[in-house]
Design an enzyme around this catalytic site. Structure first.
Site, mmCIF file in Angstrom:
data_model
loop_
_atom_site.group_PDB
_atom_site.id
_atom_site.type_symbol
_atom_site.label_atom_id
_atom_site.label_comp_id
_atom_site.label_asym_id
_atom_site.label_seq_id
_atom_site.Cartn_x
_atom_site.Cartn_y
_atom_site.Cartn_z
ATOM 1 N N HIS A 117 -4.071 3.067 -0.917
ATOM 2 C CA HIS A 117 -3.373 2.004 -0.201
ATOM 3 C C HIS A 117 -4.321 0.891 0.260
ATOM 4 O O HIS A 117 -3.869 -0.199 0.602
ATOM 5 C CB HIS A 117 -2.582 2.573 0.979
ATOM 6 C CG HIS A 117 -3.399 2.982 2.158
ATOM 7 N ND1 HIS A 117 -3.778 4.288 2.406
ATOM 8 C CD2 HIS A 117 -3.921 2.260 3.180
ATOM 9 C CE1 HIS A 117 -4.474 4.348 3.519
ATOM 10 N NE2 HIS A 117 -4.585 3.116 4.019
ATOM 11 N N ASP A 147 -3.132 9.439 -2.611
ATOM 12 C CA ASP A 147 -3.684 8.262 -1.931
ATOM 13 C C ASP A 147 -5.196 8.161 -2.143
ATOM 14 O O ASP A 147 -5.940 7.803 -1.234
ATOM 15 C CB ASP A 147 -3.362 8.283 -0.433
ATOM 16 C CG ASP A 147 -3.575 6.920 0.235
ATOM 17 O OD1 ASP A 147 -3.550 5.906 -0.486
ATOM 18 O OD2 ASP A 147 -3.784 6.888 1.448
ATOM 19 N N SER A 220 -9.414 3.781 7.042
ATOM 20 C CA SER A 220 -8.813 4.374 5.851
ATOM 21 C C SER A 220 -9.792 4.367 4.679
ATOM 22 O O SER A 220 -10.401 3.345 4.375
ATOM 23 C CB SER A 220 -7.549 3.605 5.455
ATOM 24 O OG SER A 220 -6.547 3.740 6.413
#
Length: 480
Positions: A117, A147, A220
């Site tokens: 993402h 992911d 992230s």
């Protein structure tokens, strides 16, 4: 004398406290060496992407014709027309969208791991090291379900992290994260492992590691280290009502990462095993309704047509307790095991069917690109009955074809729910009752017949709600 004794006790207590403080400090982990050794291998990732602003500009551009009080023969009308048709368009010219995230180098020749993402739909990916060197990265491959994304930069002799194993990770173990929260490069936060094997609604193939490490937007894709300096996870998600850290952070286990990276390097994509069942947890009430001693396993709520499970004769209502000799305690245990199973391999599964253990052999297939199930129902409304005993009214339904799947041909549509056993069990208006007490419902007449024979006990009921199957446990009251 009493005063002197008290003062003596107080002084002794203060002395013991001062002695205990450095002892407690010695028991706390020291992450400084870890950060010095592996911090340089953690990178900042920035991306740019150009959105199609042609439609956006049309949406944002004011309509001069809609401005009240300006007739077409007014000189102001012509001014606004020229402004919005010409110079005004400069206000809506295409501008690059940017995003920030973290990543880490896994090989000295330039392979970098981050979250999918972080780089999704990016036209340019910039990897910046702690020594301020910057590289334009190439996307080797990405996997939406885990992911994970794998990047490559053209460089040599880069600092790298050491990949560990998440198999022996323990709850309560100290962990450390390095990343770029809110754009602040190379920030370090620490905490403990709060739980393992967490299943999130949108990521059923990843048994997430839950921690209380402070993770915020920008973290992230960054690494999660153990005290040995090994990467045991990739920081991926947070649970937050405010957009900031609230004590719940989730990391992708490094064992999942290794498998995904290996496949992305080899073929640029990831393949997973597929069983072809929709499952749910076995609650205490459902365990009672299925005559189980305790809640365990994955309850099969639907068997998909033309799937490995259908070929192996799985049935709705089966409770999977073992898969490939590995116990299934919760439904979340099954998807990662199936996903990591090689395609075309034969696997033995144990299910509880009608209260008895049954062994099934299934040949695992490849997970389809899109495995979402679409269901649609419509009520004919030609026959309706009301059950005062359960407190609901049902009517016949007809199945309609959808793009990917056909509805079960049988069942009844719930058109009204009143106070009673059905409402207590969680049945709502619009649910489709497909099975009750392990008996498939043919139609309203059949439903009425089954109700007449029900005894006072807890039984399982299978419904379809918002395109998904769901088992509920309903406590059938005594006959009036």
């Amino acid at each position: 004398m009493k005063y002197k004794l008290s003062r003596y006790v107080i002084n002794i207590g203060l002395l013991l406290g001062l002695v205990a403080m450095p002892v407690m400090a010695q028991n706390l982990p020291d992450f400084t060496q870890l950060v010095e050794t592996y911090g340089p291998a953690v990178v900042n990732i920035s991306t740019t992407s150009k959105k199609n602003n042609e439609e956006t500009s049309k949406e944002k551009q004011p309509d001069y014709r809609a401005i009240p009080g300006i007739p077409e023969d007014s000189p102001f009308y012509e001014f606004f027309r020229r402004f919005f048709d010409n110079e005004g368009n400069d206000l809506f010219e295409e501008r690059p969208a940017t995003s920030l995230g973290s990543g880490f180098i896994i090989s000295a020749d330039g392979y970098v791991v981050t979250n999918n993402h972080v780089i999704n739909e990016a036209q340019e990916i910039i990897v910046r090291l702690s020594d301020r060197r910057e590289f334009t990265a190439k996307l080797i491959g990405s996997d939406n379900r885990s992911d994970i994304a794998l990047l490559k930069v053209e460089a040599t002799d880069l600092p790298t992290v050491k990949l560990g194993s998440s198999t022996n990770l323990k709850v309560g173990e100290w962990v450390l994260a390095i990343g770029s929260p809110f754009g602040f490069d190379y920030s370090v936060t620490a905490g403990i492992v709060s739980a393992k094997g967490r299943s999130l609604p949108s990521d059923t193939y990843v048994p997430f590691i839950q921690t209380d490490v402070a993770i915020n937007p920008g973290n992230s894709g960054g690494p999660l280290f153990n005290l040995a300096g090994e990467v045991i996870g990739v920081n991926s998600q947070i649970y937050s009502r405010t957009g900031g850290f609230m004590g719940l952070s989730f990391a992708i286990p490094v064992n999942v990462l290794k498998d995904v990276v290996e496949q992305l390097k080899a073929k640029g994509k990831v393949t997973r095993g597929w069983l072809g069942v929709l499952i749910q947890d076995v609650t205490g009430e459902l365990a009672e309704s299925f005559s189980m001693e305790k809640p365990a396993g994955a309850l099969v709520a639907k068997v998909l047509p033309d799937s490995p499970a259908a070929a192996a004769k799985f049935q709705v209502g089966d409770i999977i307790t073992k898969f490939n000799d590995k116990p299934i305690e919760r439904s979340a245990d099954l998807p990662p095991l199936v996903g990591s199973t090689p395609v075309d391999s034969k696997v033995t599964t144990t299910v509880i069917r009608q209260g008895k253990p049954t062994t099934l052999e299934v040949t695992i297939a490849e997970l389809p690109p899109e495995d979402d199930i679409k269901l649609a129902v419509s009520s004919k409304g030609d026959k309706t009955i009301t059950s005062d005993r359960l407190g609901l009214s049902v009517t016949d339904l007809s199945a309609q074809k959808s793009e990917t799947e056909s509805l079960p041909e049988n069942g009844v549509l719930v058109v009204q729910v009143e106070a009673g056993a059905a409402r207590d069990a969680g049945i709502r208006k619009g649910d489709v009752i497909v099975m009750i007490n392990n008996i498939n419902i043919k139609n309203v007449s059949h439903f009425k017949e089954i109700l007449a024979g029900l005894e006072e006990k807890t039984i399982p009921v299978l419904i379809h709600r918002q395109d998904s199957p769901l088992f509920l446990a309903i406590k059938v009251p005594a006959k009036k």
